[in-house]
Design a protein around this motif. Sequence first.
Motif, PDB file in Angstrom:
ATOM      1  N   VAL A  59      -5.337   4.990   0.225  1.00  0.00           N
ATOM      2  CA  VAL A  59      -4.155   4.236  -0.194  1.00  0.00           C
ATOM      3  C   VAL A  59      -4.388   3.584  -1.549  1.00  0.00           C
ATOM      4  CG1 VAL A  59      -3.302   3.699   2.127  1.00  0.00           C
ATOM      5  CG2 VAL A  59      -4.955   2.181   1.045  1.00  0.00           C
ATOM      6  N   SER A  60      -3.295   3.323  -2.244  1.00  0.00           N
ATOM      7  CA  SER A  60      -3.432   2.506  -3.453  1.00  0.00           C
ATOM      8  C   SER A  60      -2.374   1.411  -3.398  1.00  0.00           C
ATOM      9  CB  SER A  60      -3.304   3.355  -4.707  1.00  0.00           C
ATOM     10  OG  SER A  60      -2.023   3.905  -4.747  1.00  0.00           O
ATOM     11  N   GLN A  61      -2.577   0.368  -4.203  1.00  0.00           N
ATOM     12  CA  GLN A  61      -1.669  -0.784  -4.176  1.00  0.00           C
ATOM     13  C   GLN A  61      -0.690  -0.687  -5.345  1.00  0.00           C
ATOM     14  OE1 GLN A  61      -1.996  -3.186  -1.861  1.00  0.00           O
ATOM     15  NE2 GLN A  61      -3.902  -2.835  -1.017  1.00  0.00           N
ATOM     16  N   LYS A 104       0.840  -1.201   0.000  1.00  0.00           N
ATOM     17  CA  LYS A 104       0.000   0.000   0.000  1.00  0.00           C
ATOM     18  C   LYS A 104       0.868   1.242   0.000  1.00  0.00           C
ATOM     19  CE  LYS A 104      -3.848  -1.733   2.721  1.00  0.00           C
ATOM     20  NZ  LYS A 104      -4.344  -1.824   4.092  1.00  0.00           N
TER      21      LYS A 104
END
Length: 563
Positions: free
Chosen positions: A320-322, A211
């Motif tokens: 959040v981003s992955q 993340k």
Amino acid sequence: MSNKPSQKRKIEDYSREELIGLVKELKKRKKYGLVWEAKPEDVVERCKSELPVLEEVKERIIENNEGGLTNLIIEGDNYHALSVLNYTHAGKVDIIYIDPPYNTGASDWKYNNDYVDRNDTFRHSKWLSMMHSRLNLAKNLLKEEGALICAIDDYEVHHLGMMLEEMFPTYEIDLIVVAHHPQGAGSNTISRVHEYAFVCTPAGVGLKGRKIREGEDNWSLKRSGQGENNWRTHRPKQFYAIIVDEKARKVVDVGPEVPRDADKYPTSKTKEGFIRIYPIDREGKERVWRYNRSTMASLIAKGVIEFSERGALTVKKDVVSQVPAFSVWTDSRYNAGTHGSSLLTKIMGSANAFQYPKSLWTVYDLISLVHSNDDAVILDFFAGSGTTGHAVMQLNKEDEGRRQFILVTNNENNIAEDVTYSRIRKVIEGVPQLPEITGFPANVRYFKTAFVPKDEVSDNTRRALVARCTDMICVRENAFEKKYDNKQYKIYTDGVNATGILFDLDAIDDFKEKLTKLKLPVRLYIFSLSNDVFAEDFAELPMKHKLCPIPESILDVYRRIFT
Ligand SMILES: C[S@@+](CC[C@H](N)C(=O)[O-])C[C@H]1O[C@@H](n2cnc3c(N)ncnc32)[C@H](O)[C@@H]1O
């Protein structure tokens, strides 16, 4: 005539049929892969004459999450615990994380009660035999999309890698290097700072990645979905007032928990003139807040709970981003000295309780790396100091998840009691000397493996097994709230379903009457010397029910895994 080539025989002495037979036999032999000398192991042999069961140590119960699921600690050899879990948890586990003994040659584990040291010429064969029999049982527990994570270092990394490839042929296997000991250790020439983690995921499922934080957003505090966990009836601990100073537009406090069955609760202003807000939706239905009281109170203290101009209560959350995970992990959070040994020393209040615990964050990040829901079941069958249980509770706390852990460890040097159980208990209750560990809402039950003698599976074995299978059935159904308990039957619930165990068919009418009163869907375990569950006798039960013969259903599993 033997078809094995003898030293005296020349090739021309063999008949054509014998030679064809020999070629066929050679073709069957393994050409590439891992070969080792299978070494009989006492704990495995024991299951030929005795059947493992689970017995709860009732006084070790930990209850800090009313209505929440129950986590398990199982003390015993993991071969026996995994055998029982084949009955209770086949196909139910989302993630297995293990950290087995690394077989360093420094007597770090025992085989048949003897330490395995570097002079033991069979040390790799023994280690592989031990791992193979455990992984063989553990494989059956994984869900189709479940993942296996295994920590290891240089001593067995290559052997383990080949064994995993053979045992999990349809999985993708990634290897992550973790710099767990940045100051280095080892010989004069190479100072080792790393170990590894194999991450095995079913083909096509892949990894979630890591993340990264992209900003902040405000989330509604009131749950709005349609699932059970959005309503007061199923999450009573998340139904209480939030106290707001309307004029200052400030959230000041939380009210007391409203008891599960209370019809009325105060809705007027407090004596200070603050308003009370409950999680009631536009249709007047009783929903729940995202958090229980204690988490909400700490979030209010942190200043992340806001009261908007439009009168909505929100919590500030990271967006959040992955992104793909790195294959080498060097962050200081993976330092096993700081976040493993020192953390454990602070939790336990004394040093050297356990050698080489993992960094909490290594286990936390590895679990977070694979795809799973926030109600995943996570198993560690080399649990040691219980880092995995701690990491699972930390994850639950952060995203209000309902993950469950199952920790299995032997009791070598009293580890299970003095370290695994003790650490889990301490972190659930909160550790005053560690401000970051304020406690976790979690329930735990403690079991030991025990045995029922098996005399060629006679009716006596069947009766003995049934007499001692109640705890296993409760574990299987996750139903521990006892409603009725007598010699003829027992009834438990998990609040949503009922589990009935009928030992004596003479009590069937009374048993059915009690079940009917509960008005819950039921799973029924019926004692029978055969596979018969007497279905017609239960046909008129008004609620949904599923029947299972005991002990036959348990014996079926044991026949399969022990043959
Ligand atoms: C390397 S440690 C795991 C440490 C753990 N990851 C932590 O962070 O504390 C391995 C643990 O497995 C236990 N163990 C070894 N063989 C076992 C077996 N056959 N059955 C159950 N536990 C076993 C040992 O007692 C030890 O506590």
